[in-house]
Design an enzyme around this catalytic site. Structure first.
Site, PDB file in Angstrom:
ATOM      1  N   CYS A  72     -16.263  29.718  12.743  1.00 31.74           N
ATOM      2  CA  CYS A  72     -17.287  28.607  13.431  1.00 31.74           C
ATOM      3  C   CYS A  72     -17.463  27.557  12.218  1.00 31.74           C
ATOM      4  O   CYS A  72     -17.715  27.801  11.003  1.00 31.74           O
ATOM      5  CB  CYS A  72     -18.613  29.206  13.657  1.00 31.74           C
ATOM      6  SG  CYS A  72     -19.647  27.902  14.581  1.00 31.74           S
ATOM      7  N   CYS A  76     -24.844  27.902   9.969  1.00 34.40           N
ATOM      8  CA  CYS A  76     -26.069  28.592  10.290  1.00 34.40           C
ATOM      9  C   CYS A  76     -26.404  29.486   9.052  1.00 34.40           C
ATOM     10  O   CYS A  76     -25.521  30.660   9.043  1.00 34.40           O
ATOM     11  CB  CYS A  76     -26.210  29.020  11.684  1.00 34.40           C
ATOM     12  SG  CYS A  76     -25.904  27.935  13.098  1.00 34.40           S
ATOM     13  N   CYS A  79     -25.825  33.519   9.912  1.00 34.69           N
ATOM     14  CA  CYS A  79     -24.632  33.797  10.708  1.00 34.69           C
ATOM     15  C   CYS A  79     -23.361  34.194   9.930  1.00 34.69           C
ATOM     16  O   CYS A  79     -22.881  33.306   9.186  1.00 34.69           O
ATOM     17  CB  CYS A  79     -24.345  32.784  11.546  1.00 34.69           C
ATOM     18  SG  CYS A  79     -22.810  33.206  12.731  1.00 34.69           S
ATOM     19  N   CYS A 116     -23.483  38.721  29.071  1.00 33.95           N
ATOM     20  CA  CYS A 116     -23.639  37.639  28.256  1.00 33.95           C
ATOM     21  C   CYS A 116     -22.234  37.318  27.574  1.00 33.95           C
ATOM     22  O   CYS A 116     -21.656  38.216  26.881  1.00 33.95           O
ATOM     23  CB  CYS A 116     -24.701  37.506  27.451  1.00 33.95           C
ATOM     24  SG  CYS A 116     -26.251  37.944  28.071  1.00 33.95           S
ATOM     25  N   CYS A 147     -24.307  35.114  31.892  1.00 36.32           N
ATOM     26  CA  CYS A 147     -24.735  34.410  30.776  1.00 36.32           C
ATOM     27  C   CYS A 147     -23.879  33.998  29.980  1.00 36.32           C
ATOM     28  O   CYS A 147     -22.957  34.678  29.610  1.00 36.32           O
ATOM     29  CB  CYS A 147     -25.957  35.096  30.014  1.00 36.32           C
ATOM     30  SG  CYS A 147     -26.854  34.293  28.684  1.00 36.32           S
ATOM     31  N   CYS A 207     -31.970  30.348  28.588  1.00 31.43           N
ATOM     32  CA  CYS A 207     -32.342  31.434  27.820  1.00 31.43           C
ATOM     33  C   CYS A 207     -32.332  30.717  26.336  1.00 31.43           C
ATOM     34  O   CYS A 207     -31.382  30.343  25.814  1.00 31.43           O
ATOM     35  CB  CYS A 207     -31.126  32.416  27.848  1.00 31.43           C
ATOM     36  SG  CYS A 207     -31.443  33.791  26.574  1.00 31.43           S
ATOM     37  N   ARG A 279     -37.099  38.966  25.454  1.00 31.71           N
ATOM     38  CA  ARG A 279     -36.095  39.909  25.151  1.00 31.71           C
ATOM     39  C   ARG A 279     -35.924  40.133  23.611  1.00 31.71           C
ATOM     40  O   ARG A 279     -35.842  39.377  22.783  1.00 31.71           O
ATOM     41  CB  ARG A 279     -34.483  39.413  25.302  1.00 31.71           C
ATOM     42  CG  ARG A 279     -33.543  40.292  25.109  1.00 31.71           C
ATOM     43  CD  ARG A 279     -32.201  39.720  25.372  1.00 31.71           C
ATOM     44  NE  ARG A 279     -32.111  39.294  26.513  1.00 31.71           N
ATOM     45  CZ  ARG A 279     -31.287  38.408  27.035  1.00 31.71           C
ATOM     46  NH1 ARG A 279     -30.642  37.667  26.611  1.00 31.71           N
ATOM     47  NH2 ARG A 279     -31.515  38.274  28.504  1.00 31.71           N
TER      48      ARG A 279
HETATM   49  S1  SF4 Z   1     -24.917  30.997  14.959  1.00 28.34           S
HETATM   50 FE1  SF4 Z   1     -22.649  31.170  14.003  1.00 28.34          FE
HETATM   51  S2  SF4 Z   1     -21.240  30.978  15.654  1.00 28.34           S
HETATM   52 FE2  SF4 Z   1     -23.462  30.130  16.223  1.00 28.34          FE
HETATM   53  S3  SF4 Z   1     -23.003  28.023  15.559  1.00 28.34           S
HETATM   54 FE3  SF4 Z   1     -24.233  28.984  14.075  1.00 28.34          FE
HETATM   55  S4  SF4 Z   1     -22.464  29.418  12.657  1.00 28.34           S
HETATM   56 FE4  SF4 Z   1     -21.562  29.098  14.585  1.00 28.34          FE
END
Ligand code: SF4
Length: 332
Positions: A72, A76, A79, A116, A147, A207, A279
């Site tokens: 990705c 984040c 993540c 989901c 979802c 959600c 949740r």
């Molecule tokens: S949480 Fe992870 S998968 Fe989702 S947008 Fe952020 S970096 Fe990408």
């Protein structure tokens, strides 16, 4: 600061305002007061609210599958799927329709009522939408609620998902707006709110929740809950995640949150969003049974169910059944 009293709990109306943001249903100051309550008073109020709006002792089961993993472009800080962090997650291209349908059937056989589908994208391209809508329709045809969590949506995409039969779209606000840029820099809070509006306007259930344990203060947790509770209407489903620390991510090594603070956050979500399914989401595997039991007492009435949560572990289904048995909980 003196502690609010039990008397306060009974007399304080939900629409009390402060002089900072008196147009909000839930000013941050009032949520902070909730979070500062003596623990027993907070849990008592949360469980009382819970029983006014939900069937006691009933837990909804959702199963989550990653239909496209890793690589990705977002950053984040929590993540393991962000391409820029070295976390050992194996990238996986889009799953086939057949694989997804097989997984959905297995989830249904194990008792899940919602399925989901998550993909590690900043946002889906049109060809991604075309593939995912096929998955949504096929899962829906099995009699499961559907979802999806696919990242930010452009105008028109939510409508396509809705037409395919999508019941819920997950898009978390993650944390309070004031500290958002400390966690994520590749998008801003308004981007999140814009996608939520797209989802709402397309008639899809929202959600939306967040992650706690990222080093934030109690006040910041109050800020997150205020953002969620003041959405109009507030989300139908509110996942409260506990940070799962993954080596290689920037948040690895963050001071671990006291579990009772996590329980308090669940309780505040229940009180401020009484009709929502709250949740208990990521981080459950790291929690003791006792902490999970307190979360249910505080008003959590939905869990992710299955062995894996996108890329991090989740309690084995047998363990969940054993815990439900111990606590006298029923799944639905
Ligand atoms: S949480 Fe992870 S998968 Fe989702 S947008 Fe952020 S970096 Fe990408």
């Amino acid at each position: 600061m003196s502690q609010p009293t039990a008397n306060f709990i009974e007399k304080q109306p939900n629409n009390i305002t402060d002089n900072v943001s008196d147009s909000l249903r839930w000013p941050i100051s009032q949520i902070q007061i909730l979070l500062d309550l003596p623990f027993n008073d907070l849990i008592y109020r949360a469980q009382t609210t819970h029983r006014q709006f939900h069937v006691a002792n009933e837990i909804q089961l959702s199963t989550l599958i990653s239909v496209k993993t890793g690589g990705c472009p977002e950053d984040c800080g929590y993540c393991p799927q962000a391409a820029r962090y070295h976390t050992g997650v194996d990238n996986q291209a889009m799953l086939s329709l057949e694989t997804v349908v097989t997984a959905a059937k297995a989830a249904k056989d194990q008792g899940a009522t919602r399925f989901c589908m998550g993909a590690a994208w900043r946002g889906p391209k049109q060809r991604d939408i075309d593939e995912v809508t096929g998955m949504i329709s096929a899962v829906k045809a099995l009699g499961l609620e559907t979802c999806a969590t696919l990242g930010m949506l452009k105008p028109g995409q939510a409508e396509q998902l809705s037409m395919a039969g999508l019941d819920y779209y997950n898009h978390n606000l993650d944390t309070a707006p004031e500290i958002y840029s400390e966690i994520i820099t590749t998008r801003d809070y308004q981007d999140r709110l814009d996608t939520l509006e797209e989802v709402r306007n397309a008639g899809i259930n929202v959600c939306c929740g967040g992650i706690v344990g990222m080093g934030e203060s109690r006040h910041a947790r109050a800020g997150l809950i205020a953002q969620l509770a003041n959405l109009d209407p507030y989300p139908e489903s509110v996942p409260i995640n506990h940070l799962v620390q993954v080596e290689g991510t920037p948040l690895y090594g963050t001071a671990v949150l006291d579990p009772l603070e996590f329980v308090r956050t669940i309780a505040a979500a229940r009180i401020t969003m009484p009709k929502a399914m709250v949740r208990l989401s990521a981080g459950r595997r790291e929690m003791s049974e006792s902490v999970q039991a307190l979360c249910f007492l505080a008003g959590a009435n939905s869990i992710f169910y299955g062995d894996k949560l996108l890329t991090t572990g989740n309690p084995e289904t047998e363990q969940d059944h054993a815990l439900f048995e111990k606590l006298g909980l029923r799944s639905r």
